[in-house]
Design a protein around this motif. Structure first.
Motif, PDB file in Angstrom:
ATOM      1  N   LEU A 127       0.403  -1.553   0.127  1.00  0.00           N
ATOM      2  CA  LEU A 127       0.250   0.221   0.177  1.00  0.00           C
ATOM      3  C   LEU A 127       0.564   1.208   0.240  1.00  0.00           C
ATOM      4  CD1 LEU A 127      -0.368   1.195   3.213  1.00  0.00           C
ATOM      5  CD2 LEU A 127      -1.376  -1.065   3.509  1.00  0.00           C
ATOM      6  N   ILE A 128       0.359   2.670  -0.553  1.00  0.00           N
ATOM      7  CA  ILE A 128       0.789   3.997  -0.170  1.00  0.00           C
ATOM      8  C   ILE A 128      -0.581   4.399   0.719  1.00  0.00           C
ATOM      9  CG2 ILE A 128       0.925   5.953  -1.475  1.00  0.00           C
ATOM     10  CD1 ILE A 128       1.817   4.279  -3.834  1.00  0.00           C
ATOM     11  N   VAL A 129       0.417   4.971   1.657  1.00  0.00           N
ATOM     12  CA  VAL A 129      -0.775   6.389   2.761  1.00  0.00           C
ATOM     13  C   VAL A 129      -0.228   7.607   2.216  1.00  0.00           C
ATOM     14  CG1 VAL A 129      -0.936   7.265   4.953  1.00  0.00           C
ATOM     15  CG2 VAL A 129      -0.238   4.125   4.789  1.00  0.00           C
ATOM     16  N   VAL A 130      -1.562   8.442   1.602  1.00  0.00           N
ATOM     17  CA  VAL A 130      -0.793   9.843   1.131  1.00  0.00           C
ATOM     18  C   VAL A 130      -1.676  10.660   2.683  1.00  0.00           C
ATOM     19  CG1 VAL A 130      -1.013  11.521  -0.660  1.00  0.00           C
ATOM     20  CG2 VAL A 130      -0.827   9.124  -0.998  1.00  0.00           C
ATOM     21  N   TYR A 198      -2.682  18.918  -7.789  1.00  0.00           N
ATOM     22  CA  TYR A 198      -2.153  18.248  -6.637  1.00  0.00           C
ATOM     23  C   TYR A 198      -2.814  16.056  -7.433  1.00  0.00           C
ATOM     24  CZ  TYR A 198       0.285  20.350  -3.685  1.00  0.00           C
ATOM     25  OH  TYR A 198       1.554  21.554  -2.791  1.00  0.00           O
ATOM     26  N   VAL A 199      -4.135  16.725  -7.432  1.00  0.00           N
ATOM     27  CA  VAL A 199      -4.804  15.609  -8.690  1.00  0.00           C
ATOM     28  C   VAL A 199      -3.943  14.884  -9.444  1.00  0.00           C
ATOM     29  CG1 VAL A 199      -6.348  14.222  -9.558  1.00  0.00           C
ATOM     30  CG2 VAL A 199      -6.821  16.455  -8.026  1.00  0.00           C
ATOM     31  N   GLY A 200      -3.395  15.578 -10.498  1.00  0.00           N
ATOM     32  CA  GLY A 200      -2.002  14.325 -11.401  1.00  0.00           C
ATOM     33  C   GLY A 200      -0.445  14.678 -10.546  1.00  0.00           C
ATOM     34  N   LEU A 201      -0.537  15.109  -9.965  1.00  0.00           N
ATOM     35  CA  LEU A 201       0.774  14.667  -8.641  1.00  0.00           C
ATOM     36  C   LEU A 201       1.113  13.541  -8.177  1.00  0.00           C
ATOM     37  CD1 LEU A 201       2.842  17.078  -6.597  1.00  0.00           C
ATOM     38  CD2 LEU A 201       1.942  15.287  -5.962  1.00  0.00           C
ATOM     39  N   ILE A 202      -0.369  13.651  -7.996  1.00  0.00           N
ATOM     40  CA  ILE A 202      -0.933  12.168  -6.982  1.00  0.00           C
ATOM     41  C   ILE A 202      -0.692  10.947  -7.557  1.00  0.00           C
ATOM     42  CG2 ILE A 202      -2.615  10.794  -5.372  1.00  0.00           C
ATOM     43  CD1 ILE A 202      -3.477  13.881  -4.442  1.00  0.00           C
ATOM     44  N   VAL A 219      -4.022   2.483  -2.113  1.00  0.00           N
ATOM     45  CA  VAL A 219      -3.611   3.550  -2.073  1.00  0.00           C
ATOM     46  C   VAL A 219      -4.573   4.606  -1.129  1.00  0.00           C
ATOM     47  CG1 VAL A 219      -2.738   5.930  -2.900  1.00  0.00           C
ATOM     48  CG2 VAL A 219      -2.342   4.032  -4.086  1.00  0.00           C
ATOM     49  N   VAL A 220      -4.520   4.702   0.458  1.00  0.00           N
ATOM     50  CA  VAL A 220      -5.329   5.095   1.755  1.00  0.00           C
ATOM     51  C   VAL A 220      -4.922   6.916   1.768  1.00  0.00           C
ATOM     52  CG1 VAL A 220      -5.598   4.824   4.002  1.00  0.00           C
ATOM     53  CG2 VAL A 220      -5.394   2.624   2.817  1.00  0.00           C
ATOM     54  N   HIS A 230     -10.475  12.595  -1.639  1.00  0.00           N
ATOM     55  CA  HIS A 230     -11.499  11.567  -2.178  1.00  0.00           C
ATOM     56  C   HIS A 230     -12.782  11.299  -2.720  1.00  0.00           C
ATOM     57  CE1 HIS A 230     -12.249   7.675  -0.912  1.00  0.00           C
ATOM     58  NE2 HIS A 230     -13.094   7.884  -0.147  1.00  0.00           N
ATOM     59  N   GLN A 231     -13.174  12.823  -2.580  1.00  0.00           N
ATOM     60  CA  GLN A 231     -13.640  12.638  -3.978  1.00  0.00           C
ATOM     61  C   GLN A 231     -13.207  12.789  -5.401  1.00  0.00           C
ATOM     62  OE1 GLN A 231     -15.520  16.997  -3.639  1.00  0.00           O
ATOM     63  NE2 GLN A 231     -15.671  17.202  -1.004  1.00  0.00           N
ATOM     64  N   GLU A 232     -12.559  12.375  -5.631  1.00  0.00           N
ATOM     65  CA  GLU A 232     -11.886  12.853  -6.657  1.00  0.00           C
ATOM     66  C   GLU A 232     -12.160  10.351  -7.009  1.00  0.00           C
ATOM     67  OE1 GLU A 232     -11.052  13.962 -10.559  1.00  0.00           O
ATOM     68  OE2 GLU A 232     -11.484  15.103  -9.087  1.00  0.00           O
ATOM     69  N   GLU A 233     -12.932  10.732  -8.219  1.00  0.00           N
ATOM     70  CA  GLU A 233     -13.043   9.033  -8.037  1.00  0.00           C
ATOM     71  C   GLU A 233     -11.835   8.506  -8.923  1.00  0.00           C
ATOM     72  OE1 GLU A 233     -16.527   5.886 -10.949  1.00  0.00           O
ATOM     73  OE2 GLU A 233     -15.635   8.382 -11.110  1.00  0.00           O
ATOM     74  N   GLY A 234     -11.502   6.999  -8.349  1.00  0.00           N
ATOM     75  CA  GLY A 234     -10.697   6.528  -7.863  1.00  0.00           C
ATOM     76  C   GLY A 234      -8.899   6.866  -8.121  1.00  0.00           C
ATOM     77  N   LEU A 235      -8.707   7.484  -7.173  1.00  0.00           N
ATOM     78  CA  LEU A 235      -7.541   7.905  -6.605  1.00  0.00           C
ATOM     79  C   LEU A 235      -7.312   8.223  -5.205  1.00  0.00           C
ATOM     80  CD1 LEU A 235      -5.509  10.671  -7.450  1.00  0.00           C
ATOM     81  CD2 LEU A 235      -7.168  11.981  -5.988  1.00  0.00           C
ATOM     82  N   PHE A 236      -7.990   7.373  -4.097  1.00  0.00           N
ATOM     83  CA  PHE A 236      -8.097   6.465  -3.235  1.00  0.00           C
ATOM     84  C   PHE A 236      -9.186   5.643  -3.062  1.00  0.00           C
ATOM     85  CE2 PHE A 236      -6.198  11.319  -2.222  1.00  0.00           C
ATOM     86  CZ  PHE A 236      -5.364  10.587  -2.227  1.00  0.00           C
ATOM     87  N   HIS A 237      -7.935   4.434  -2.693  1.00  0.00           N
ATOM     88  CA  HIS A 237      -8.986   3.115  -2.186  1.00  0.00           C
ATOM     89  C   HIS A 237     -10.476   3.766  -0.668  1.00  0.00           C
ATOM     90  CE1 HIS A 237     -10.295  -0.737  -0.669  1.00  0.00           C
ATOM     91  NE2 HIS A 237     -10.545  -0.666   0.112  1.00  0.00           N
TER      92      HIS A 237
END
Length: 258
Positions: A127-130, A198-202, A219-220, A230-237
């Motif tokens: 996993l990745i923690v952001v 920041y979405v693109g960066l992540i 991705v957490v 987290h509102q951005e679909e598919g960015l985080f689990h």
């Protein structure tokens, strides 16, 4: 009760857990102020406890994670005086249950290890923690539970402050998710650049980490602005607001007997 204290560069977050429970009873967020004395913090925390009908005498343990050395000393003394207990402090040598695969493990911020331990304990997979804090950090854990390292980038607040303070005509703006990428005025243009930038960066960093790991990690997100992204679909689990406090509780249990 257990008191978990996460001391960051901007805020001190305190959480109270009932004995034997992973449920957070109450949480407070205070300003990180190195000019404030132990007595001042004691008075403030005593008042907060009393407001919730809690008594310092019922606190059986304290655990501290800190990236601000002067405040580590303040809260260690506070624990000794207010709660009459020696705190467990997350530092080099503490039992984490997670091997640190870094060139110098002592360099890794305590909060980053705490987050990694909590997320891995929850999911038991790569996993990745952001963490959206003063800095935005990416912490990588392998499938077998080793801390591999990560990335540190300027936090969103720092980036926005730099943009506003270093330009003559750009105003401060609220950090929100814009309806569209193409801004129709200065404010919406800044908001678009900050949010979608920041979405693109992540997305880019996560993609490159996954390529290096040769797998697709979970991705957490955590930290204050994590809920917005987290509102951005598919960015985080998932988004876990209290991940650090939960991690502190885990580390307390692993180290409470010495």
């Amino acid at each position: 009760m257990l008191v978990a204290i996460d001391i960051g560069n901007t805020n001190v977050v305190l959480g109270v857990f009932h004995a034997g429970s992973s449920d957070l009873r109450v949480k407070w967020r205070l300003q990180s102020n190195t000019q404030r004395t132990t007595d001042e913090y004691m008075a403030l925390i005593t008042s907060l406890l009393e407001h919730e009908g809690l008594c310092p005498d019922t606190v059986s343990g304290v655990v501290i994670s800190s990236v601000v050395t002067p405040l580590t000393r303040v809260f260690r003394k506070l624990s000794q005086l207010l709660f009459t207990t020696e705190p467990v402090i997350v530092s080099a040598g503490i039992r984490t249950g997670m091997p640190i695969r870094m060139e110098n493990p002592k360099e890794v911020g305590a909060d980053r290890i705490v987050n990694a331990v909590a997320a891995y304990e929850r999911h038991r997979q790569a996993l990745i923690v952001v963490d959206f804090g003063t800095a935005t950090t990416f912490d990588v854990v392998s499938a077998d539970g080793c801390y591999l390292g990560g990335c540190i980038v300027p936090g969103i607040g720092i980036s926005l402050d730099a943009l506003v303070n270093r330009t003559d005509k750009l105003p401060p703006v609220e950090i929100v998710k814009p309806a569209r990428v193409i801004g129709k005025n200065t404010v919406s243009s800044i908001q678009s650049g900050i949010y979608f930038g920041y979405v693109g960066l992540i997305e880019g960093i996560v993609r490159r980490i996954a390529k290096e790991m040769e797998l697709t990690p979970l991705v957490v997100a955590t930290g204050g602005l994590g809920s917005l992204f987290h509102q951005e679909e598919g960015l985080f689990h998932e988004y876990l607001h209290d991940l650090t406090l939960q991690g502190l509780k885990i580390l307390y249990e692993r180290n409470r007997h010495g």
